[in-house]
Scaffold this motif. Structure first.
Motif, PDB file in Angstrom:
ATOM      1  N   UNK A 230       0.837  -1.206   0.000  1.00 48.42           N
ATOM      2  CA  UNK A 230       0.000   0.000   0.000  1.00 48.42           C
ATOM      3  C   UNK A 230       0.867   1.250   0.000  1.00 48.42           C
ATOM      4  N   UNK A 231       0.505   2.198  -0.847  1.00 50.93           N
ATOM      5  CA  UNK A 231       1.180   3.494  -0.938  1.00 50.93           C
ATOM      6  C   UNK A 231       0.115   4.573  -0.889  1.00 50.93           C
ATOM      7  N   UNK A 232       0.206   5.448   0.114  1.00 51.34           N
ATOM      8  CA  UNK A 232      -0.792   6.499   0.258  1.00 51.34           C
ATOM      9  C   UNK A 232      -0.644   7.593  -0.788  1.00 51.34           C
ATOM     10  N   UNK A 233      -1.592   8.518  -0.794  1.00 49.75           N
ATOM     11  CA  UNK A 233      -1.556   9.591  -1.789  1.00 49.75           C
ATOM     12  C   UNK A 233      -0.447  10.587  -1.466  1.00 49.75           C
ATOM     13  N   UNK A 234      -0.013  11.311  -2.494  1.00 55.35           N
ATOM     14  CA  UNK A 234       1.029  12.323  -2.329  1.00 55.35           C
ATOM     15  C   UNK A 234       0.868  13.382  -3.398  1.00 55.35           C
ATOM     16  N   UNK A 235       1.553  14.507  -3.206  1.00 52.55           N
ATOM     17  CA  UNK A 235       1.538  15.577  -4.192  1.00 52.55           C
ATOM     18  C   UNK A 235       2.613  15.307  -5.247  1.00 52.55           C
TER      19      UNK A 235
END
Length: 297
Positions: A230-235
Motif C-alpha cells: 500500500x502506498x498512500x496519496x502524495x503531491x
C-alpha cells in the motif's frame, strides 16, 4: 565490483571491521547521448562494536570518492541497552548522502552537471522485542536533508533538477514478524511528515503512509509468497494541484527447489492490474509476469 574487507576481534566484547569498495557505473540501453556515460566510485570504511555488560556501542566512519563529485565523509554512532536477551533500546545518530544520477547530471537537454549530492543527518530511537516465533520493532526518527535534488519545470515547461530544497522528515516505522507453523507473516508500515523548508509544504511524491504485508508459506521444497503493498496519496508537482492517488498492489510468487543446485520460480506483479502513477506523465506496469530458473555451480 570489488568489496574486500577484514575483521579484527580485539577481545570477546570488542571487534573492528575495515575495508574498501570499488565499482563502476555505466549508462546502457539508451538511444540518448550523454555527455558522460560512466564513472567510478571508491570508498574506505571502518566499523567498531563494543559490548559492556548490558550496553552495546557501535560506530562507523566512511569516505566515498565518486568521479566528478566531491569526497563525502559519513558516520554513524549508536548506543543500546539490553536488559535481557529479548529487548533492545537504542539511540543513534548518523549522516548519509545520495549522489546525483546520470539522468540528474547529464540527461540530454535537461541535466544539471553542477548538482551537489543530497546530504542527510538523522537521529533515531529504536525499540526491539524478540518473543516466541516473532519480533516487534518500532523506530522513531528525525532527519534533516540538505541539497535535496528536485526535478521541476521552468517557465518554458522544461523539466530539470536543482539543489533547491532543504527539508525535514519526522516519522515512525513499525515492523512485525511472526512464524505460525508453515506460514510466515511480515508487516512493515511507516508514517512520515515532511516539509520543504523553502516553501513550507510537504515534499513531492512522498506519501505519508506506506505499508507492506507479506504472507509466506513453505513446505518441503515449495515456497509461496503473497505481498500486499500500500502506498498512500502524495503531491506530484509544486506548480499544480496534481495529487497521486493511493494504491494497493498485489504480487504473488512461487518457487520450487528441484535439487541442491537447481530451482525454478514464477511471479505475477500487480495481480489485479491496478492503474496507478508514482509521477505525473510516467507510465507504470500493469499486470506482468516473471519466470526464472537458477542453477548454482
Amino acid at each position: 565490483m570489488w568489496f574486500p574487507r577484514s575483521v579484527c576481534e580485539l577481545s570477546e566484547n570488542t571487534s573492528f571491521v575495515g575495508g574498501f569498495d570499488w565499482y563502476e557505473e555505466r549508462v546502457s540501453n539508451t538511444s540518448s547521448v550523454y555527455v558522460k556515460d560512466k564513472r567510478t566510485a571508491r570508498a574506505v570504511f571502518i566499523q567498531s562494536r563494543h559490548q559492556m555488560n548490558s550496553f552495546l556501542f557501535e560506530g562507523a566512519l566512511r569516505q566515498d570518492n565518486i568521479q566528478g563529485l566531491d569526497n563525502e565523509v559519513t558516520y554513524n554512532l549508536s548506543a543500546g541497552y539490553q536488559p535481557n536477551a529479548d529487548w533492545l533500546l537504542s539511540i543513534s545518530q548518523g549522516t548519509g548522502f545520495k549522489a546525483p544520477t546520470f539522468n540528474d547530471l547529464y540527461w540530454p537537454g535537461g541535466g544539471n552537471k553542477d548538482l551537489m549530492p543530497e546530504e542527510v543527518k538523522s537521529t533515531e530511537i529504536l525499540i526491539r522485542n524478540h518473543f516466541n516465533n516473532g519480533i516487534l520493532e518500532v523506530s522513531i526518527y528525525d532527519s534533516e536533508i540538505d541539497n535535496l535534488i528536485n526535478w521541476a519545470p521552468d517557465a518554458s515547461g522544461v523539466w530539470h533538477p536543482e539543489n533547491i530544497d532543504n527539508a525535514t522528515a519526522q516519522g515512525v516505522d513499525f515492523t512485525f514478524a511472526l512464524q505460525t507453523g508453515d506460514f510466515s507473516h511480515l508487516v512493515a508500515a511507516g508514517y512520515v511528515e515532511t516539509e520543504d523548508k523553502s516553501t513550507g509544504k510537504e515534499l513531492l511524491r512522498r506519501p505519508k503512509v506506506t505499508a507492506i504485508y507479506t504472507l509466506g508459506y513453505q513446505v518441503d521444497a515449495l515456497t509461496a509468497n503473497l505481498v500486499l503493498d500500500y502506498r498512500g496519496e502524495s503531491k506530484d508537482n509544486k506548480y499544480s494541484a496534481v495529487t497521486l492517488n493511493s494504491v494497493l498492489l498485489t504480487d504473488i510468487s512461487l518457487s520450487y527447489q528441484l535439487s541442491d543446485k537447481l530451482s525454478v520460480s514464477g511471479k505475477v506483479n500487480n495481480l489485479f492490474d491496478r492503474d496507478y502513477t508514482v509521477a505525473e506523465h510516467y507510465l507504470t506496469d500493469g499486470i506482468n509476469y516473471q519466470l526464472a530458473a537458477t542453477y548454482t555451480f
